[in-house]
Design a protein around this motif. Structure first.
Motif, PDB file in Angstrom:
ATOM      1  N   CYS A  78      58.901  85.665  14.048  1.00 53.37           N
ATOM      2  CA  CYS A  78      59.637  84.512  14.572  1.00 53.37           C
ATOM      3  C   CYS A  78      59.187  83.231  13.870  1.00 53.37           C
ATOM      4  N   PRO A  79      59.423  83.095  12.568  1.00 55.28           N
ATOM      5  CA  PRO A  79      58.801  82.012  11.812  1.00 55.28           C
ATOM      6  C   PRO A  79      59.468  80.640  11.917  1.00 55.28           C
ATOM      7  N   GLY A  80      60.780  80.568  11.872  1.00 53.32           N
ATOM      8  CA  GLY A  80      61.441  79.271  11.791  1.00 53.32           C
ATOM      9  C   GLY A  80      61.887  78.770  13.142  1.00 53.32           C
ATOM     10  N   GLY A  81      62.258  77.517  13.185  1.00 53.77           N
ATOM     11  CA  GLY A  81      62.767  76.975  14.435  1.00 53.77           C
ATOM     12  C   GLY A  81      62.726  75.467  14.455  1.00 53.77           C
ATOM     13  N   THR A  82      62.783  74.945  15.644  1.00 57.60           N
ATOM     14  CA  THR A  82      62.851  73.508  15.841  1.00 57.60           C
ATOM     15  C   THR A  82      61.664  72.781  15.233  1.00 57.60           C
ATOM     16  N   THR A  83      60.492  73.340  15.391  1.00 57.40           N
ATOM     17  CA  THR A  83      59.297  72.670  14.890  1.00 57.40           C
ATOM     18  C   THR A  83      59.310  72.572  13.370  1.00 57.40           C
ATOM     19  N   SER A  84      59.735  73.636  12.689  1.00 59.84           N
ATOM     20  CA  SER A  84      59.789  73.578  11.228  1.00 59.84           C
ATOM     21  C   SER A  84      60.815  72.552  10.762  1.00 59.84           C
ATOM     22  N   ASN A  85      61.913  72.432  11.484  1.00 58.00           N
ATOM     23  CA  ASN A  85      62.910  71.414  11.134  1.00 58.00           C
ATOM     24  C   ASN A  85      62.338  70.010  11.335  1.00 58.00           C
ATOM     25  N   LEU A  86      61.593  69.814  12.411  1.00 57.41           N
ATOM     26  CA  LEU A  86      60.970  68.516  12.672  1.00 57.41           C
ATOM     27  C   LEU A  86      59.958  68.178  11.584  1.00 57.41           C
ATOM     28  N   TYR A  87      59.113  69.147  11.228  1.00 54.76           N
ATOM     29  CA  TYR A  87      58.118  68.897  10.180  1.00 54.76           C
ATOM     30  C   TYR A  87      58.798  68.599   8.842  1.00 54.76           C
ATOM     31  N   SER A  88      59.883  69.291   8.540  1.00 57.31           N
ATOM     32  CA  SER A  88      60.624  69.008   7.308  1.00 57.31           C
ATOM     33  C   SER A  88      61.150  67.582   7.314  1.00 57.31           C
ATOM     34  N   TYR A  89      61.647  67.164   8.460  1.00 58.17           N
ATOM     35  CA  TYR A  89      62.162  65.798   8.588  1.00 58.17           C
ATOM     36  C   TYR A  89      61.042  64.774   8.431  1.00 58.17           C
ATOM     37  N   LEU A  90      59.927  64.985   9.116  1.00 53.54           N
ATOM     38  CA  LEU A  90      58.817  64.036   9.066  1.00 53.54           C
ATOM     39  C   LEU A  90      58.193  63.950   7.678  1.00 53.54           C
ATOM     40  N   CYS A  91      58.199  65.065   6.941  1.00 53.17           N
ATOM     41  CA  CYS A  91      57.609  65.090   5.598  1.00 53.17           C
ATOM     42  C   CYS A  91      58.611  64.701   4.518  1.00 53.17           C
ATOM     43  N   LYS A  92      59.807  64.330   4.947  1.00 54.81           N
ATOM     44  CA  LYS A  92      60.885  63.963   4.022  1.00 54.81           C
ATOM     45  C   LYS A  92      61.189  65.094   3.039  1.00 54.81           C
ATOM     46  N   ALA A  93      61.146  66.322   3.550  1.00 54.42           N
ATOM     47  CA  ALA A  93      61.482  67.504   2.751  1.00 54.42           C
ATOM     48  C   ALA A  93      62.987  67.749   2.851  1.00 54.42           C
ATOM     49  N   ASP A  94      63.439  68.881   2.400  1.00 54.31           N
ATOM     50  CA  ASP A  94      64.861  69.221   2.416  1.00 54.31           C
ATOM     51  C   ASP A  94      65.244  69.722   3.810  1.00 54.31           C
ATOM     52  N   VAL A  95      65.674  68.803   4.653  1.00 56.24           N
ATOM     53  CA  VAL A  95      66.000  69.137   6.046  1.00 56.24           C
ATOM     54  C   VAL A  95      67.237  70.029   6.103  1.00 56.24           C
ATOM     55  N   GLY A  96      68.183  69.805   5.207  1.00 54.64           N
ATOM     56  CA  GLY A  96      69.375  70.655   5.167  1.00 54.64           C
ATOM     57  C   GLY A  96      69.014  72.106   4.906  1.00 54.64           C
ATOM     58  N   LEU A  97      68.087  72.319   3.998  1.00 54.71           N
ATOM     59  CA  LEU A  97      67.613  73.683   3.708  1.00 54.71           C
ATOM     60  C   LEU A  97      66.904  74.273   4.921  1.00 54.71           C
ATOM     61  N   SER A  98      66.047  73.487   5.556  1.00 55.60           N
ATOM     62  CA  SER A  98      65.307  73.971   6.721  1.00 55.60           C
ATOM     63  C   SER A  98      66.245  74.350   7.860  1.00 55.60           C
ATOM     64  N   VAL A  99      67.219  73.504   8.138  1.00 51.92           N
ATOM     65  CA  VAL A  99      68.177  73.787   9.216  1.00 51.92           C
ATOM     66  C   VAL A  99      69.040  74.992   8.850  1.00 51.92           C
ATOM     67  N   SER A 100      69.434  75.098   7.580  1.00 52.99           N
ATOM     68  CA  SER A 100      70.226  76.256   7.142  1.00 52.99           C
ATOM     69  C   SER A 100      69.436  77.548   7.303  1.00 52.99           C
ATOM     70  N   LEU A 101      68.166  77.530   6.907  1.00 53.18           N
ATOM     71  CA  LEU A 101      67.323  78.713   7.074  1.00 53.18           C
ATOM     72  C   LEU A 101      67.184  79.089   8.548  1.00 53.18           C
ATOM     73  N   THR A 102      66.947  78.094   9.376  1.00 53.47           N
ATOM     74  CA  THR A 102      66.807  78.358  10.811  1.00 53.47           C
ATOM     75  C   THR A 102      68.083  78.977  11.370  1.00 53.47           C
ATOM     76  N   ALA A 103      69.236  78.415  11.007  1.00 45.11           N
ATOM     77  CA  ALA A 103      70.507  78.891  11.552  1.00 45.11           C
ATOM     78  C   ALA A 103      70.836  80.305  11.083  1.00 45.11           C
ATOM     79  N   ILE A 104      70.696  80.559   9.798  1.00 48.50           N
ATOM     80  CA  ILE A 104      71.093  81.858   9.258  1.00 48.50           C
ATOM     81  C   ILE A 104      70.102  82.958   9.646  1.00 48.50           C
ATOM     82  N   VAL A 105      68.814  82.653   9.564  1.00 52.97           N
ATOM     83  CA  VAL A 105      67.820  83.672   9.918  1.00 52.97           C
ATOM     84  C   VAL A 105      67.938  84.028  11.401  1.00 52.97           C
TER      85      VAL A 105
END
Length: 131
Positions: A78-105
């Protein structure tokens, strides 16, 4: 008190986090994922294959007891989720990629833990447990 926190407070916090992250996204974020899908496929493979393999390696390396081994293995499933999306946002990473991974996985999740749990049970415990 704890029940109120987990049944009301936690879902509200998740709603606020996902709303905040979602408000920062634009359609171009998802177009970027479609234009360069390599990162998406690598991320998906890492979440679905690499994390459980690392968990099995750690369990074997450290000789964890059955309870701890199952707990670590479930966490790896159970690796991805809300927290990984938040961390991606806070670190100014690729949030679109993170949200896409969360949704598809998440689409794999109804079957994935059951299948991987069987494989993990066979490998780790010789089929003695029902993960």
């Amino acid at each position: 008190m704890f029940a109120t926190l987990t049944q009301i407070g936690l879902p509200l916090a998740l709603i606020l986090i996902m709303t905040g992250v979602g408000m920062s996204l634009r359609p171009s974020n998802f177009r970027d994922v479609l234009r360069a899908p390599k990162a998406f496929f690598v991320g998906t493979a890492a979440q679905l294959l690499l994390l459980p393999a690392i968990a099995v390696l750690l369990i074997s390396l450290f000789g964890l007891q059955a309870e701890l081994a199952v707990g670590l293995f479930i966490l790896a499933l159970c690796p991805g989720g809300t927290t990984s999306n938040l961390y991606s946002y806070l670190c100014k990473a690729d949030v679109g990629l993170s949200v896409s991974l969360t949704a598809i996985v998440r689409l794999y999740y109804p079957l994935y833990p059951a299948i991987t749990g069987r494989v993990g049970d066979q490998f780790l415990f010789g089929g003695k447990h029902r993960l």
